[in-house]
Design an enzyme around this catalytic site. Structure first.
Site, PDB file in Angstrom:
ATOM      1  N   LYS A 117      10.668  -2.119  13.372  1.00  0.00           N
ATOM      2  CA  LYS A 117       9.704  -1.051  13.688  1.00  0.00           C
ATOM      3  C   LYS A 117       9.864  -0.541  15.126  1.00  0.00           C
ATOM      4  CE  LYS A 117       6.148  -2.536  10.365  1.00  0.00           C
ATOM      5  NZ  LYS A 117       4.709  -2.882  10.225  1.00  0.00           N
ATOM      6  N   TYR A 144       4.232   4.779   3.196  1.00  0.00           N
ATOM      7  CA  TYR A 144       3.016   3.963   3.290  1.00  0.00           C
ATOM      8  C   TYR A 144       1.880   4.502   2.413  1.00  0.00           C
ATOM      9  CZ  TYR A 144       4.722   0.819   6.949  1.00  0.00           C
ATOM     10  OH  TYR A 144       5.397  -0.149   7.645  1.00  0.00           O
ATOM     11  N   ASN A 167       3.748  -4.623  14.885  1.00  0.00           N
ATOM     12  CA  ASN A 167       4.141  -5.993  14.542  1.00  0.00           C
ATOM     13  C   ASN A 167       5.628  -6.141  14.180  1.00  0.00           C
ATOM     14  OD1 ASN A 167       3.972  -4.769  12.064  1.00  0.00           O
ATOM     15  ND2 ASN A 167       2.510  -6.198  11.180  1.00  0.00           N
ATOM     16  N   HIS A 200       8.786  -4.767   8.995  1.00  0.00           N
ATOM     17  CA  HIS A 200       8.243  -4.602   7.645  1.00  0.00           C
ATOM     18  C   HIS A 200       9.158  -5.335   6.686  1.00  0.00           C
ATOM     19  CE1 HIS A 200       7.097  -2.821   3.780  1.00  0.00           C
ATOM     20  NE2 HIS A 200       8.401  -2.708   3.568  1.00  0.00           N
ATOM     21  N   GLU A 208      11.679   0.610  -2.406  1.00  0.00           N
ATOM     22  CA  GLU A 208      11.877   0.860  -0.974  1.00  0.00           C
ATOM     23  C   GLU A 208      13.366   0.995  -0.637  1.00  0.00           C
ATOM     24  OE1 GLU A 208       7.722  -1.397   0.264  1.00  0.00           O
ATOM     25  OE2 GLU A 208       9.615  -2.274   0.917  1.00  0.00           O
TER      26      GLU A 208
HETATM   27  P1  RTP Z   1       4.509  -4.762   6.113  1.00  0.00           P
HETATM   28  O1  RTP Z   1       4.013  -4.055   4.874  1.00  0.00           O
HETATM   29  O2  RTP Z   1       4.716  -3.829   7.280  1.00  0.00           O
HETATM   30  O3  RTP Z   1       5.679  -5.642   5.855  1.00  0.00           O
HETATM   31  O4  RTP Z   1       3.389  -5.748   6.626  1.00  0.00           O
HETATM   32  P2  RTP Z   1       2.369  -6.612   5.799  1.00  0.00           P
HETATM   33  O5  RTP Z   1       2.700  -6.590   4.321  1.00  0.00           O
HETATM   34  O6  RTP Z   1       2.298  -7.926   6.490  1.00  0.00           O
HETATM   35  O7  RTP Z   1       1.028  -5.820   6.053  1.00  0.00           O
HETATM   36  P3  RTP Z   1       0.272  -4.727   5.156  1.00  0.00           P
HETATM   37  O8  RTP Z   1      -1.076  -5.258   4.831  1.00  0.00           O
HETATM   38  O9  RTP Z   1       1.149  -4.235   4.043  1.00  0.00           O
HETATM   39  O10 RTP Z   1       0.064  -3.555   6.226  1.00  0.00           O
HETATM   40  C1  RTP Z   1       1.127  -2.670   6.499  1.00  0.00           C
HETATM   41  C2  RTP Z   1       1.202  -2.469   7.985  1.00  0.00           C
HETATM   42  O11 RTP Z   1       0.064  -1.752   8.445  1.00  0.00           O
HETATM   43  C3  RTP Z   1      -0.258  -2.150   9.782  1.00  0.00           C
HETATM   44  N1  RTP Z   1      -1.608  -2.667   9.830  1.00  0.00           N
HETATM   45  N2  RTP Z   1      -2.448  -2.343  10.778  1.00  0.00           N
HETATM   46  N3  RTP Z   1      -4.754  -2.120  12.412  1.00  0.00           N
HETATM   47  C4  RTP Z   1      -4.790  -2.900  11.343  1.00  0.00           C
HETATM   48  O12 RTP Z   1      -5.761  -3.542  11.025  1.00  0.00           O
HETATM   49  C5  RTP Z   1      -3.591  -2.990  10.516  1.00  0.00           C
HETATM   50  N4  RTP Z   1      -3.464  -3.714   9.424  1.00  0.00           N
HETATM   51  C6  RTP Z   1      -2.205  -3.506   8.980  1.00  0.00           C
HETATM   52  C7  RTP Z   1       0.750  -3.229  10.177  1.00  0.00           C
HETATM   53  O13 RTP Z   1       1.823  -2.589  10.881  1.00  0.00           O
HETATM   54  C8  RTP Z   1       1.204  -3.748   8.830  1.00  0.00           C
HETATM   55  O14 RTP Z   1       2.469  -4.354   8.922  1.00  0.00           O
HETATM   56 MG    MG Z   2       3.019  -4.771   3.191  1.00  0.00          MG
END
Ligand code: RTP
Ligand code: MG
Length: 140
Positions: free
Chosen positions: A11, A51, A114, A117, A128
């Site tokens: 990212k 997204y 973070n 992804h 994807e």
């Molecule tokens: P990713 O999809 O990026 O691999 O990450 P993940 O599954 O661990 O997290 P996900 O729940 O799918 O959320 C996608 C991305 O959104 C951002 N996020 N921001 N500000 C917030 O509370 C928040 N929560 C999620 C993060 O960049 C997350 O990786």
């Molecule tokens: Mg995710």
């Protein structure tokens, strides 16, 4: 468990801090092979499409703006149980909760910025990968 492919993004917070190689090394150390890789910059429309599943979440606008703020590196990772293995090496979404040695523990700045992804299931991995790569670009 069979050989799988998963989709990864390094990212903007990580590309900006010149961490592409350090993160790629974490994948390789975990036994994942980078079978496709390119550096691109997303348009807002592309980020919103990618997204789309999060479009109703309060952080959606912020997330899309972040993802277009700098170039990203999109990759396909291949290996035994690659989807779960990648999620393991990434660590928890919030770096404060991520285990020692994971990418997010070592490099992530916040729950939003973070660093990586990774696909969360075989269906999303296939979708994807197809969103970013043609078959010709995948060289196992
Ligand atoms: P990713 O999809 O990026 O691999 O990450 P993940 O599954 O661990 O997290 P996900 O729940 O799918 O959320 C996608 C991305 O959104 C951002 N996020 N921001 N500000 C917030 O509370 C928040 N929560 C999620 C993060 O960049 C997350 O990786
Ligand atoms: Mg995710």
């Amino acid at each position: 468990m069979a050989i799988q492919r998963t989709f990864s993004i390094i990212k903007p917070d990580a590309t900006k801090r010149n961490l592409t190689g350090a993160i790629a090394a974490k994948f390789e150390e975990a036994g994942l092979r980078i079978v496709a890789s390119k550096r691109i910059q997303l348009s807002l429309a592309q980020a919103q499409t990618f997204y789309g599943v999060h479009s109703e979440r309060p952080f959606f606008g912020e997330l899309c703006e972040f993802m277009i703020s700098e170039p990203i590196v999109v990759q396909v990772l291949e290996g035994e149980d690659a989807i779960a293995k990648n999620r393991e090496v990434m660590g928890a979404t919030n770096p404060a909760d991520a285990a020692d040695g994971t990418i997010r523990k070592e490099f992530a700045l916040s729950i939003g910025e973070n660093s990586v992804h990774g696909s969360d299931a075989p269906e999303t991995a296939a979708e994807e990968i197809a969103f970013f790569f043609s078959g010709l670009e995948l060289v196992g």
